[in-house]
Design an enzyme around this catalytic site. Structure first.
Site, PDB file in Angstrom:
ATOM      1  N   GLY A  71      40.368   0.345 -16.187  1.00 52.44           N
ATOM      2  CA  GLY A  71      39.488   0.360 -17.359  1.00 52.44           C
ATOM      3  C   GLY A  71      38.375  -0.677 -17.277  1.00 52.44           C
ATOM      4  O   GLY A  71      37.232  -0.414 -17.659  1.00 52.44           O
ATOM      5  N   THR A  72      38.704  -1.855 -16.768  1.00 55.53           N
ATOM      6  CA  THR A  72      37.699  -2.918 -16.661  1.00 55.53           C
ATOM      7  C   THR A  72      36.540  -2.466 -15.783  1.00 55.53           C
ATOM      8  O   THR A  72      35.368  -2.632 -16.132  1.00 55.53           O
ATOM      9  CB  THR A  72      38.350  -4.191 -16.077  1.00 55.53           C
ATOM     10  OG1 THR A  72      39.393  -4.605 -16.965  1.00 55.53           O
ATOM     11  CG2 THR A  72      37.340  -5.312 -15.905  1.00 55.53           C
ATOM     12  N   SER A 199      41.974   4.321 -18.641  1.00 57.75           N
ATOM     13  CA  SER A 199      42.833   3.535 -17.757  1.00 57.75           C
ATOM     14  C   SER A 199      44.231   4.137 -17.740  1.00 57.75           C
ATOM     15  O   SER A 199      44.830   4.357 -18.795  1.00 57.75           O
ATOM     16  CB  SER A 199      42.892   2.090 -18.266  1.00 57.75           C
ATOM     17  OG  SER A 199      43.760   1.340 -17.458  1.00 57.75           O
ATOM     18  N   ALA A 200      44.760   4.371 -16.525  1.00 59.56           N
ATOM     19  CA  ALA A 200      46.023   5.114 -16.390  1.00 59.56           C
ATOM     20  C   ALA A 200      47.242   4.361 -16.918  1.00 59.56           C
ATOM     21  O   ALA A 200      48.174   4.961 -17.445  1.00 59.56           O
ATOM     22  CB  ALA A 200      46.246   5.460 -14.913  1.00 59.56           C
ATOM     23  N   HIS A 201      47.242   3.009 -16.790  1.00 59.37           N
ATOM     24  CA  HIS A 201      48.492   2.296 -17.079  1.00 59.37           C
ATOM     25  C   HIS A 201      48.788   2.164 -18.566  1.00 59.37           C
ATOM     26  O   HIS A 201      49.851   1.671 -18.946  1.00 59.37           O
ATOM     27  CB  HIS A 201      48.527   0.940 -16.372  1.00 59.37           C
ATOM     28  CG  HIS A 201      47.660  -0.136 -16.957  1.00 59.37           C
ATOM     29  ND1 HIS A 201      48.188  -1.191 -17.664  1.00 59.37           N
ATOM     30  CD2 HIS A 201      46.328  -0.333 -16.920  1.00 59.37           C
ATOM     31  CE1 HIS A 201      47.177  -1.996 -18.030  1.00 59.37           C
ATOM     32  NE2 HIS A 201      46.051  -1.494 -17.590  1.00 59.37           N
ATOM     33  N   THR A 237      37.291   3.578  -0.020  1.00 57.32           N
ATOM     34  CA  THR A 237      38.324   4.588   0.198  1.00 57.32           C
ATOM     35  C   THR A 237      39.175   4.736  -1.057  1.00 57.32           C
ATOM     36  O   THR A 237      39.672   3.745  -1.600  1.00 57.32           O
ATOM     37  CB  THR A 237      39.220   4.164   1.390  1.00 57.32           C
ATOM     38  OG1 THR A 237      38.375   4.008   2.519  1.00 57.32           O
ATOM     39  CG2 THR A 237      40.316   5.183   1.671  1.00 57.32           C
ATOM     40  N   CYS A 325      45.433  -9.974 -22.242  1.00 57.22           N
ATOM     41  CA  CYS A 325      44.514 -10.674 -21.345  1.00 57.22           C
ATOM     42  C   CYS A 325      44.198 -12.061 -21.891  1.00 57.22           C
ATOM     43  O   CYS A 325      43.802 -12.941 -21.154  1.00 57.22           O
ATOM     44  CB  CYS A 325      43.205  -9.895 -21.203  1.00 57.22           C
ATOM     45  SG  CYS A 325      43.435  -8.139 -21.119  1.00 57.22           S
TER      46      CYS A 325
HETATM   47  N1  PLP Z   1      39.453  -1.868 -22.671  1.00 57.62           N
HETATM   48  C1  PLP Z   1      40.448  -1.980 -23.551  1.00 57.62           C
HETATM   49  C2  PLP Z   1      40.207  -1.589 -24.982  1.00 57.62           C
HETATM   50  C3  PLP Z   1      41.698  -2.431 -23.147  1.00 57.62           C
HETATM   51  O1  PLP Z   1      42.690  -2.547 -24.036  1.00 57.62           O
HETATM   52  C4  PLP Z   1      41.891  -2.792 -21.775  1.00 57.62           C
HETATM   53  C5  PLP Z   1      43.190  -3.338 -21.326  1.00 57.62           C
HETATM   54  O2  PLP Z   1      43.939  -3.924 -22.074  1.00 57.62           O
HETATM   55  C6  PLP Z   1      40.816  -2.650 -20.895  1.00 57.62           C
HETATM   56  C7  PLP Z   1      39.609  -2.180 -21.372  1.00 57.62           C
HETATM   57  C8  PLP Z   1      40.948  -2.984 -19.439  1.00 57.62           C
HETATM   58  O3  PLP Z   1      41.659  -1.975 -18.758  1.00 57.62           O
HETATM   59  P1  PLP Z   1      42.379  -2.299 -17.352  1.00 57.62           P
HETATM   60  O4  PLP Z   1      43.603  -3.103 -17.687  1.00 57.62           O
HETATM   61  O5  PLP Z   1      42.712  -0.959 -16.798  1.00 57.62           O
HETATM   62  O6  PLP Z   1      41.399  -3.027 -16.519  1.00 57.62           O
END
Ligand code: PLP
Length: 386
Positions: A71-72, A199-201, A237, A325
């Site tokens: 996601g980041t 984001s998959a996780h 890759t 985070c």
């Molecule tokens: N955006 C939001 C709203 C999130 O909650 C998160 C992760 O907690 C992210 C982005 C980042 O995703 P990733 O952990 O896959 O980098």
């Protein structure tokens, strides 16, 4: 001791069917998806099947999906990618104060490079006001980035209302839907955004893999340069095992979404009402707003959230204070601060986030132990201050 995991906004347990699918691509289908031979072709087939599964979850076309390392990275690519591709037109961006650091830090880095960013406030309900957004739009605005649902409170933002206001002026709209995809139906034909991060996780897929949906025709400058992977939008890759696992998680999420929403909202309400009934001096942050069905953010007056987290962990219950985070740092939640919550309520806030694996027995166990812990912590606080 019991083990109850209520920190599913941080990450979720990978589904066994996802692991099984991934194992095939660590094993016999280990090829590089760019190779021409049959090993490569088998990996490519898995990759493209996953692209269809991801696209199908949001009713997009597979050609509109770019795989990323989570996601980041999707947020970085969307915001920097559009800003740099459109800087001739203008250098003004709009976002909100409650975005994830992946969006906020990216915007700050663009500010250092000469872009201007407007950060929209939220009300005490935790939602951005579409009227305020409209007033902030300028002739040189090129991109608006507003999340679908906040990761700390679960409050759903009025994106469906805001995106048309933005797009009818020729401005692009990015939505960080990392916490929303698989929890709410987000078909991009009716959910009118130009870019959407996944984001998959967050829904029983593997970590370190995600995607950016890019509506056909949206200008985007790649941020990772190298080979011609992902239609030249993201070199490197492809992590085929992770991507096929992501695809599998999307398919399972699509099949299970209705059942998930129905079940988990009943359990969330049971938890929330149980806490409100048994403990005095608590407030649900974002209550009364449209929220994700599996999240509740609750402040306990006179309690330090970090201490409550540790006490719950001793009882086998995993929760979070604010964003995962940000834990480890003691800075108060920027999201609750933006909602205007007094510091003492912010410090005592805990996020409970459920998943499809959460059971009624687990919720009842939390309701059994939590009131006693809170009472003891409050008594200790009183005796140490007297
Ligand atoms: N955006 C939001 C709203 C999130 O909650 C998160 C992760 O907690 C992210 C982005 C980042 O995703 P990733 O952990 O896959 O980098």
């Amino acid at each position: 001791m019991r083990s109850v995991y209520l920190d599913n906004n941080a990450t979720t347990q990978v589904d066994p069917a996802v692991v099984e699918r991934m194992n095939d691509y660590f094993g016999e289908n280990f090829g590089n998806a760019s190779s021409v031979h049959s090993f490569g072709q088998r990996a490519r087939a898995g990759l493209e099947e996953a692209r269809r599964q991801v696209a199908s979850l949001i009713d997009a076309s597979p050609a509109e999906i770019i795989f990323t390392g989570g996601g980041t990275e999707a947020d970085n690519l969307a915001i920097k990618g559009v800003a740099l591709a459109r800087q001739e037109k203008g250098k003004h961006l709009i976002t909100s104060r409650i975005e994830h650091p992946a969006v906020l830090r990216t915007c700050e880095s663009l500010e250092r490079d000469g872009f201007e960013v407007t950060y929209l406030d939220v009300g005490s309900d935790g939602a951005v006001d579409p009227g305020q957004l409209e007033q902030s739009l300028r002739d040189d605005t090129i991109l608006v980035s507003i999340m679908f649902a906040n990761n700390e409170t679960g409050v759903i933002q009025p994106v469906e209302e805001m995106a048309p206001l933005v797009r009818e002026r020729g401005i692009y709209f990015h939505c960080d839907a990392v916490q929303g995809v698989a929890k709410a139906s987000l078909p991009v034909d009716r959910f009118p955004v130009d870019l959407l991060s996944i984001s998959a996780h967050k829904f029983h897929g593997p970590k370190g893999v995600g995607a950016l949906y890019v509506r056909k025709g949206t200008p985007l400058q790649p941020q990772m340069l190298g080979g011609s992977h992902e239609r030249r939008m993201r070199a490197g890759t492809e992590n085929v095992p992770a991507i096929v696992g992501f695809g599998q998680a999307c398919q399972l999420a699509a099949e299970r979404m209705e059942d998930f929403v129905r079940r988990v909202s009943i359990l969330r309400d049971r938890l929330e009402n149980g806490i409100l009934n048994a403990i005095e001096g608590v407030r649900v942050n974002g209550a009364g707003q449209r929220r994700l069905p599996h999240v509740t953010n609750i402040s306990f007056e006179g309690i330090e959230g970090e201490a409550l987290l540790v006490a719950l962990d001793f009882q086998g219950i995993a929760v979070s204070t604010g964003a995962a985070c940000a834990s480890g740092s003691i800075s108060p939640s920027h999201v609750l601060a933006a909602m205007g919550l007094p510091d003492r309520w912010i410090r005592g806030s805990i996020r409970f986030s459920l998943s499809r694996l959460t059971t009624e027995e687990e919720i009842d166990y939390v309701l059994d132990v939590l009131p006693g812990i809170v009472q003891r912590m409050r008594e200790m606080a009183v005796s140490s201050s007297s």
